[in-house]
Write a protein that holds these residues in place. Structure first.
Motif, short mmCIF file in Angstrom:
data_model
loop_
_atom_site.label_atom_id
_atom_site.label_comp_id
_atom_site.label_asym_id
_atom_site.label_seq_id
_atom_site.Cartn_x
_atom_site.Cartn_y
_atom_site.Cartn_z
N PRO A 46 0.85 -1.20 0.00
CA PRO A 46 0.00 0.00 0.00
C PRO A 46 0.88 1.25 0.00
O PRO A 46 2.01 1.23 0.50
N PRO A 47 0.40 2.33 -0.57
CA PRO A 47 1.21 3.55 -0.60
C PRO A 47 1.43 4.09 0.81
O PRO A 47 0.56 3.96 1.69
N THR A 48 2.59 4.66 1.02
CA THR A 48 2.87 5.23 2.34
C THR A 48 2.07 6.51 2.50
O THR A 48 1.99 7.32 1.57
N PRO A 49 1.46 6.70 3.65
CA PRO A 49 0.66 7.90 3.84
C PRO A 49 1.55 9.15 3.89
O PRO A 49 2.70 9.09 4.32
N SER A 50 1.03 10.24 3.39
CA SER A 50 1.80 11.48 3.42
C SER A 50 1.81 12.03 4.84
O SER A 50 0.98 11.70 5.68
N ALA A 51 2.78 12.88 5.11
CA ALA A 51 2.92 13.46 6.44
C ALA A 51 1.73 14.39 6.72
O ALA A 51 1.25 15.09 5.82
N PRO A 52 1.24 14.42 7.95
CA PRO A 52 0.12 15.33 8.26
C PRO A 52 0.56 16.78 8.15
O PRO A 52 1.75 17.11 8.29
N SER A 53 -0.38 17.66 7.89
CA SER A 53 -0.06 19.07 7.67
C SER A 53 0.54 19.73 8.91
O SER A 53 1.38 20.62 8.80
#
Length: 83
Positions: A46-53
């Protein structure tokens, strides 16, 4: 001399039993089917989640009762990624 011969015979017997057990346990004794599981088909991870804002925001210190207090300049630089 007898001890060396006895220990080598024990070692050879142990290894032969170990190998025959592994070979024997590959097949079902009742139906003859292989007991090893098939490997699953290759899938894409699965794609790695992006960093939270909020993680890109600069570190702020709050000088209030119950808070840790102000950061030193070196701590502030390390917490902000060197900026």
């Amino acid at each position: 001399m007898v001890a060396i011969a006895a220990s080598s015979a024990l070692l050879v017997g142990f290894l032969a039993g170990l190998i025959s057990f592994k070979v024997k346990s590959r097949w079902c004794p009742h139906c003859g089917a292989m007991t090893t599981a098939d490997l699953p088909a290759a899938t894409t991870p699965p794609p790695t989640p992006s960093a939270p804002s909020w993680s890109a925001l600069p570190t702020q210190s709050y000088n209030q009762v119950g808070r840790a207090g102000a950061l030193t300049p070196a701590q502030r630089r390390r917490a902000n990624g060197g900026h």
